[in-house]
Design a protein around this motif. Structure first.
Motif, PDB file in Angstrom:
ATOM      1  N   SER A 210      10.533  23.371  26.374  1.00  0.00           N
ATOM      2  CA  SER A 210      10.069  22.277  27.204  1.00  0.00           C
ATOM      3  C   SER A 210       8.581  22.066  26.972  1.00  0.00           C
ATOM      4  O   SER A 210       7.819  23.014  26.873  1.00  0.00           O
ATOM      5  CB  SER A 210      10.308  22.648  28.659  1.00  0.00           C
ATOM      6  N   THR A 211       8.155  20.810  26.894  1.00  0.00           N
ATOM      7  CA  THR A 211       6.732  20.569  26.687  1.00  0.00           C
ATOM      8  C   THR A 211       5.961  20.986  27.935  1.00  0.00           C
ATOM      9  O   THR A 211       4.776  21.210  27.886  1.00  0.00           O
ATOM     10  CB  THR A 211       6.427  19.090  26.396  1.00  0.00           C
ATOM     11  N   GLY A 212       6.660  21.059  29.061  1.00  0.00           N
ATOM     12  CA  GLY A 212       6.000  21.522  30.280  1.00  0.00           C
ATOM     13  C   GLY A 212       5.682  22.998  30.162  1.00  0.00           C
ATOM     14  O   GLY A 212       4.732  23.495  30.760  1.00  0.00           O
ATOM     15  N   ASP A 213       6.493  23.715  29.381  1.00  0.00           N
ATOM     16  CA  ASP A 213       6.274  25.153  29.228  1.00  0.00           C
ATOM     17  C   ASP A 213       5.742  25.436  27.834  1.00  0.00           C
ATOM     18  O   ASP A 213       6.401  26.022  27.011  1.00  0.00           O
ATOM     19  CB  ASP A 213       7.591  25.914  29.462  1.00  0.00           C
ATOM     20  N   ARG A 214       4.520  24.969  27.596  1.00  0.00           N
ATOM     21  CA  ARG A 214       3.948  25.163  26.262  1.00  0.00           C
ATOM     22  C   ARG A 214       3.518  26.604  26.059  1.00  0.00           C
ATOM     23  O   ARG A 214       3.011  26.976  25.025  1.00  0.00           O
ATOM     24  CB  ARG A 214       2.773  24.207  26.056  1.00  0.00           C
ATOM     25  N   SER A 215       3.705  27.429  27.101  1.00  0.00           N
ATOM     26  CA  SER A 215       3.315  28.835  26.975  1.00  0.00           C
ATOM     27  C   SER A 215       4.430  29.653  26.327  1.00  0.00           C
ATOM     28  O   SER A 215       4.246  30.819  26.019  1.00  0.00           O
ATOM     29  CB  SER A 215       3.011  29.397  28.357  1.00  0.00           C
ATOM     30  N   ALA A 216       5.606  29.042  26.146  1.00  0.00           N
ATOM     31  CA  ALA A 216       6.728  29.811  25.596  1.00  0.00           C
ATOM     32  C   ALA A 216       6.502  30.040  24.108  1.00  0.00           C
ATOM     33  O   ALA A 216       6.267  29.094  23.362  1.00  0.00           O
ATOM     34  CB  ALA A 216       8.021  29.049  25.827  1.00  0.00           C
ATOM     35  N   LYS A 217       6.584  31.310  23.694  1.00  0.00           N
ATOM     36  CA  LYS A 217       6.333  31.548  22.262  1.00  0.00           C
ATOM     37  C   LYS A 217       7.623  31.336  21.486  1.00  0.00           C
ATOM     38  O   LYS A 217       8.678  31.826  21.856  1.00  0.00           O
ATOM     39  CB  LYS A 217       5.699  32.914  22.019  1.00  0.00           C
ATOM     40  N   ILE A 218       7.509  30.548  20.439  1.00  0.00           N
ATOM     41  CA  ILE A 218       8.715  30.182  19.687  1.00  0.00           C
ATOM     42  C   ILE A 218       8.837  30.951  18.382  1.00  0.00           C
ATOM     43  O   ILE A 218       9.927  31.153  17.888  1.00  0.00           O
ATOM     44  CB  ILE A 218       8.778  28.664  19.412  1.00  0.00           C
ATOM     45  N   ARG A 219       7.703  31.368  17.810  1.00  0.00           N
ATOM     46  CA  ARG A 219       7.789  31.948  16.465  1.00  0.00           C
ATOM     47  C   ARG A 219       6.671  32.969  16.269  1.00  0.00           C
ATOM     48  O   ARG A 219       5.578  32.791  16.788  1.00  0.00           O
ATOM     49  CB  ARG A 219       7.657  30.826  15.437  1.00  0.00           C
ATOM     50  N   THR A 220       6.986  34.032  15.538  1.00  0.00           N
ATOM     51  CA  THR A 220       5.974  35.043  15.198  1.00  0.00           C
ATOM     52  C   THR A 220       5.805  35.110  13.685  1.00  0.00           C
ATOM     53  O   THR A 220       6.788  35.107  12.941  1.00  0.00           O
ATOM     54  CB  THR A 220       6.386  36.433  15.746  1.00  0.00           C
ATOM     55  N   TYR A 221       4.559  35.141  13.280  1.00  0.00           N
ATOM     56  CA  TYR A 221       4.189  35.230  11.856  1.00  0.00           C
ATOM     57  C   TYR A 221       3.561  36.616  11.663  1.00  0.00           C
ATOM     58  O   TYR A 221       2.429  36.847  12.103  1.00  0.00           O
ATOM     59  CB  TYR A 221       3.161  34.148  11.506  1.00  0.00           C
ATOM     60  N   ASN A 222       4.312  37.533  11.069  1.00  0.00           N
ATOM     61  CA  ASN A 222       3.821  38.905  10.917  1.00  0.00           C
ATOM     62  C   ASN A 222       3.377  39.136   9.471  1.00  0.00           C
ATOM     63  O   ASN A 222       4.204  39.236   8.563  1.00  0.00           O
ATOM     64  CB  ASN A 222       4.918  39.896  11.336  1.00  0.00           C
ATOM     65  N   TYR A 223       2.059  39.190   9.279  1.00  0.00           N
ATOM     66  CA  TYR A 223       1.514  39.290   7.920  1.00  0.00           C
ATOM     67  C   TYR A 223       1.745  40.650   7.253  1.00  0.00           C
ATOM     68  O   TYR A 223       2.120  40.696   6.090  1.00  0.00           O
ATOM     69  CB  TYR A 223       0.026  38.927   7.911  1.00  0.00           C
ATOM     70  N   PRO A 224       1.529  41.787   7.981  1.00  0.00           N
ATOM     71  CA  PRO A 224       1.736  43.078   7.310  1.00  0.00           C
ATOM     72  C   PRO A 224       3.146  43.205   6.724  1.00  0.00           C
ATOM     73  O   PRO A 224       3.327  43.794   5.655  1.00  0.00           O
ATOM     74  CB  PRO A 224       1.510  44.101   8.427  1.00  0.00           C
ATOM     75  N   GLN A 225       4.151  42.642   7.412  1.00  0.00           N
ATOM     76  CA  GLN A 225       5.529  42.750   6.926  1.00  0.00           C
ATOM     77  C   GLN A 225       5.984  41.502   6.154  1.00  0.00           C
ATOM     78  O   GLN A 225       7.130  41.441   5.690  1.00  0.00           O
ATOM     79  CB  GLN A 225       6.480  42.979   8.098  1.00  0.00           C
ATOM     80  N   GLY A 226       5.112  40.484   6.071  1.00  0.00           N
ATOM     81  CA  GLY A 226       5.478  39.241   5.390  1.00  0.00           C
ATOM     82  C   GLY A 226       6.663  38.554   6.058  1.00  0.00           C
ATOM     83  O   GLY A 226       7.498  37.943   5.409  1.00  0.00           O
TER      84      GLY A 226
END
Length: 269
Positions: A210-226
């Motif tokens: 929801s755009t009202g809940d812009r605090s919700a995390k949708i994706r994680t980008y983990n560099y050490p593990q690619g």
């Protein structure tokens, strides 16, 4: 069989995208810049046009905030899934100890409003002009090409009157900047007025944050593990470098399939 899924009426719209550095200071701004580059490359690969409306650069690079418009075929229908908080885990360029930090940037994808979607009393807009700073040689400080608009708008969902302030310094042509500021005002109001509609959808579908809940995390980008993980659909892949280079279609395809399945279920209920 997705033929019976009712089409999203906004699929064919152009869009306005707002990226902001969130938690993590300089590193969050750098990451917002990385995401902007990722979307730029993706749009380029699709033959879409991406234009920056305004940008506030971070002290160590990247952007505290960058707003751009994307035009092309079905851009909103494709990129709407990017709305939400994107989290990055990596050793920041600004970190001397070599420790992995978690930072975040937020992305808001708004369908661009058509003039007839939104009622604006143009007589009530207050306009200011100012000189645009920044790069651009001699012209910049002589010409008042930057525009700022103020508009009092009553939110139909709350009844509260809010003052909306929008600046545009994108081009050196003042009429063009005015036109773009107006377009952003329309989109902003359209987004706020459709908040309830979007929240209703989001409460039913996990693919749409929801755009009202812009605090919700949708994706994680983990560099050490690619590694990239999309938390809405438990999608994990290990091709981070290519992903950051704009190779995000596979993830979007999975989100589209998941959303169609959810909508099919909804239409059967």
């Amino acid at each position: 069989n997705y033929l019976w899924v009712p089409a999203d009426p906004q699929v064919d719209r152009n869009l306005i995208m707002v990226l902001r550095g969130r938690t993590g200071g300089d590193e969050a701004a750098i990451f917002a810049g990385d995401l902007f580059r990722m979307y730029s490359k993706y749009c380029e690969s699709k033959g879409w046009r991406l234009e920056v409306s305004s940008a506030n650069e971070g002290a160590a690079g990247g952007f505290k905030e960058i707003i751009c418009s994307v035009t092309g075929e079905k851009v909103y229908g494709t990129l709407k899934y990017e709305s939400g908080v994107h989290r990055v885990q990596r050793v920041p360029a600004t970190e001397t100890q070599g420790r992995v930090h978690t930072s975040a940037a937020s992305v808001a994808v708004l369908p661009e409003a058509e003039p007839f979607d939104v009622e604006i009393n143009e007589g009530e807009i207050k306009w200011d002009t100012f000189r645009s700073g920044g790069a651009g040689g001699q012209n910049v400080n002589k010409v008042e090409s930057g525009v700022r608009l103020r508009y009092n708008w009553k939110n139909p969902n709350t009844g509260i009157v809010e003052e909306i302030l929008i600046e545009c310094t994108e081009t050196r042509d003042q009429p063009k900047n005015k036109e773009r500021a107006l377009s952003r005002l329309r989109t902003f109001i359209y987004d706020k007025e459709h908040q309830k509609y979007i929240d209703d959808i989001a409460s039913k579908r996990k693919t749409m944050v929801s755009t009202g809940d812009r605090s919700a995390k949708i994706r994680t980008y983990n560099y050490p593990q690619g590694r990239i993980t999309d938390h809405r659909i438990n999608y994990t892949i290990y091709n981070l470098a290519a992903f950051m280079d704009g190779d995000i279609q596979d993830c979007i395809d999975h989100l589209i399939v998941a959303e169609n399945a959810e909508r099919l279920k909804e239409s059967e209920l």
